[in-house]
Design a protein around this motif. Structure first.
Motif, PDB file in Angstrom:
ATOM      1  N   UNK A 306       1.236   7.952   1.131  1.00 13.53           N
ATOM      2  CA  UNK A 306       1.126   8.748  -0.089  1.00 13.53           C
ATOM      3  C   UNK A 306      -0.238   8.550  -0.737  1.00 13.53           C
ATOM      4  N   UNK A 307      -0.686   7.321  -0.835  1.00 14.55           N
ATOM      5  CA  UNK A 307      -1.983   7.024  -1.463  1.00 14.55           C
ATOM      6  C   UNK A 307      -3.120   7.740  -0.741  1.00 14.55           C
ATOM      7  N   UNK A 308      -3.134   7.650   0.567  1.00 11.47           N
ATOM      8  CA  UNK A 308      -4.211   8.261   1.359  1.00 11.47           C
ATOM      9  C   UNK A 308      -4.107   9.787   1.349  1.00 11.47           C
ATOM     10  N   UNK A 309      -2.889  10.309   1.419  1.00 10.38           N
ATOM     11  CA  UNK A 309      -2.702  11.755   1.425  1.00 10.38           C
ATOM     12  C   UNK A 309      -3.153  12.360   0.103  1.00 10.38           C
ATOM     13  N   UNK A 310      -2.770  11.742  -1.001  1.00  8.01           N
ATOM     14  CA  UNK A 310      -3.162  12.252  -2.320  1.00  8.01           C
ATOM     15  C   UNK A 310      -4.670  12.193  -2.487  1.00  8.01           C
ATOM     16  N   UNK A 311      -5.275  11.107  -2.051  1.00  9.38           N
ATOM     17  CA  UNK A 311      -6.736  10.975  -2.166  1.00  9.38           C
ATOM     18  C   UNK A 311      -7.447  12.070  -1.380  1.00  9.38           C
ATOM     19  N   UNK A 312      -6.954  12.375  -0.167  1.00  6.34           N
ATOM     20  CA  UNK A 312      -7.567  13.420   0.653  1.00  6.34           C
ATOM     21  C   UNK A 312      -7.335  14.800   0.033  1.00  6.34           C
ATOM     22  N   UNK A 313      -6.159  14.999  -0.543  1.00  6.17           N
ATOM     23  CA  UNK A 313      -5.839  16.280  -1.190  1.00  6.17           C
ATOM     24  C   UNK A 313      -6.792  16.552  -2.348  1.00  6.17           C
ATOM     25  N   UNK A 314      -7.080  15.540  -3.122  1.00 13.68           N
ATOM     26  CA  UNK A 314      -7.926  15.712  -4.301  1.00 13.68           C
ATOM     27  C   UNK A 314      -9.390  15.971  -3.961  1.00 13.68           C
ATOM     28  N   UNK A 315      -9.747  15.817  -2.694  1.00  9.74           N
ATOM     29  CA  UNK A 315     -11.117  16.108  -2.255  1.00  9.74           C
ATOM     30  C   UNK A 315     -11.289  17.564  -1.808  1.00  9.74           C
TER      31      UNK A 315
END
Length: 485
Positions: A306-315
């Protein structure tokens, strides 16, 4: 491209190889800018009748055409599309707000689809039957041939207005059928563009007819008219089920809804799959039949994923579809934006956590990630067709498979795992039309069989498989003994 929108384009109906002035026209607006980009015909029943009659009268012309000639027409189309690929992509960006990079990828796939159609035109064949395997078959020769079915009605959606049209028009021409094409109301320009290219490629008059306007008016006529022998529809389950109920004995292929899911097992390197999952969820604003809508992650990996997916989404870059750097642009209509917001709000009120997105700018919905979503909520059990994805955890693969199958849809599903036994179990137990191992369910190549189970539809696309459904099998038997039976 911006020069193309300085003055409004006016298009006419394409019927019997000619451009016909329509009785009525309606404005077409850009989903991104809101500006009027074209005036588009709103066909009347009389104009649809003309298109149907033209297709019906042309059916014998293209049916009797040798397969190498049909293949040659499709090869000519491929060359023209390759020459005008940038123009075609710009049309998609303009009428559908498809980010230009994604639009170019669709045109590349469209070219491949027509290449496959040209190749398959030369491979339509039957088989010999060993008739003497049964008593009474002695002295006989039997074989089958495949013949074109006649007039194909192609009703297509907005999300892949070039390639999904190609999946209907390409196989129809390859197998010697004629087509009446009804494109989505928001994306007619790409269909008219195709008609121009096929006219230049040498397609006989009447073999392709393009009518635009009211889906209910035109669709009702196409579905119920006795001259139409095959309906190929991609769209909503509600409309598809209605078509099936009215079609009678016509052949019907329906590509309908989906809420595609992926399972991520505990032995997976999540760093290697994050970018792929983000792309699967948010490419073309999630307006893809096999867009990744549900992600089920093993509880041991859940927090990190979840942490990595959200970070990538926000980019992801939000903006103008004509900007090559844009990842996500406008949804197809403001109505869809409001619907999606309503579903997000419902999920939040029922305890789901908003991890990213949820806000809008004009017709753009920012990529949205929801956690701990109850499976009965709309964002889970219905097709969102928007940039929304849910991420839930599971404790066993059996539980994850049950979660994926707990759906009225069954188009495609994916599983990431390093365990071959887990992978085989998933391929056997997932109730979908296609299982993708170690990739997202959004994976598709245009020559593979593509279609679903349950409310995801009936029949299969993929050029070879579509041709099978657009042809009739005929049995031929020769009695060599000339004696009575």
């Amino acid at each position: 491209m911006k020069e193309l929108v300085k003055e409004t384009i006016k298009k006419d109906l394409f019927i019997n190889g000619e451009w016909k002035t329509a009785n009525q026209y309606t404005p077409l607006y850009s989903p991104y800018s809101g500006e009027c980009i074209a005036e588009v015909p709103a066909a009347t029943l009389e104009e649809v009748e003309f298109a149907l009659q033209s297709a019906y009268e042309a059916r014998n012309i293209i049916a009797s055409m040798p397969s190498h000639r049909r293949a040659s027409i499709l090869e000519n189309l491929v060359k023209l599309l390759e020459e005008k690929a940038d123009e075609a992509a710009q049309i998609l960006a303009l009428e559908a707000a498809k980010p230009i990079t994604t639009a170019k990828a669709e045109i590349a796939r469209t070219i491949q689809t027509y290449k496959f159609a040209a190749e398959e035109a030369k491979r339509i064949h039957g088989e010999t039957i060993p008739v003497d395997a049964a008593p009474g078959g002695e002295g006989r020769i039997a074989y089958t041939v495949r013949e074109p079915i006649g007039v194909v009605a192609a009703i297509t959606p907005f999300n892949f207005p070039m390639n999904l049209v190609a999946h209907k028009v390409g196989p129809a021409i390859a197998s010697g059928n004629t087509v009446v094409l009804k494109p989505a109301q928001q994306t007619p320009l790409s269909a008219f563009f195709l008609a121009e290219l096929l006219q230049e490629a040498g397609l006989p008059a009447g073999a392709l007819n393009v009518v635009t306007g009211s889906g209910s008016l035109i669709g009702e006529k196409l579905v119920t008219d006795e001259r139409v022998q095959k309906i190929s529809f991609t769209g909503s389950p509600e409309v598809g089920i209605g078509i099936r109920n009215k079609a009678g004995l016509k052949r019907v292929t329906l590509e309908l809804g989906s809420n595609a899911a992926v399972i991520i097992d505990k032995d997976v390197d999540i760093d290697s799959i994050i970018a792929r999952c983000v792309s699967g969820a948010f490419a073309f604003q999630g307006q893809v039949c096999i867009s990744l809508q549900r992600i089920y992650v093993h509880e041991e990996l859940y927090s990190a994923f979840v942490e990595k997916f959200v970070a990538a989404t926000q980019k992801l870059i939000i903006g103008d579809p004509l900007d090559a750097s844009t990842d996500v642009s406008a949804l197809i209509s403001s109505k869809d934006v409001q619907r999606a917001l309503g579903w997000i709000e419902e999920a939040k009120q029922q305890g789901a956590k908003l991890a990213a997105g949820g806000q809008t700018k004009n017709n753009i919905l920012y990529p949205t990630v929801l956690l701990d979503v109850d499976p009965t909520l709309k964002v889970s059990c219905q097709e969102v067709f928007a940039p929304i994805v849910l991420i839930n955890k599971f404790s066993s693969v059996d539980e994850a498979i049950e979660l994926v199958n707990d759906s009225k849809y069954g188009l495609q599903a994916g599983i990431y795992t390093q365990n071959i036994h887990t992978a085989l179990k998933a391929t056997q137990q997932l109730h979908v039309g296609g299982v993708i191992v170690n990739d997202i369910p959004t994976f598709r190549l245009d020559h593979m069989p593509y279609g679903g189970v349950k409310e995801s539809g009936i029949g299969r696309e993929g050029v070879k498989y579509a041709i099978e459904e657009m042809t009739e099998q005929k049995l031929i038997v020769f009695n060599q003994t000339n004696s009575s039976v």
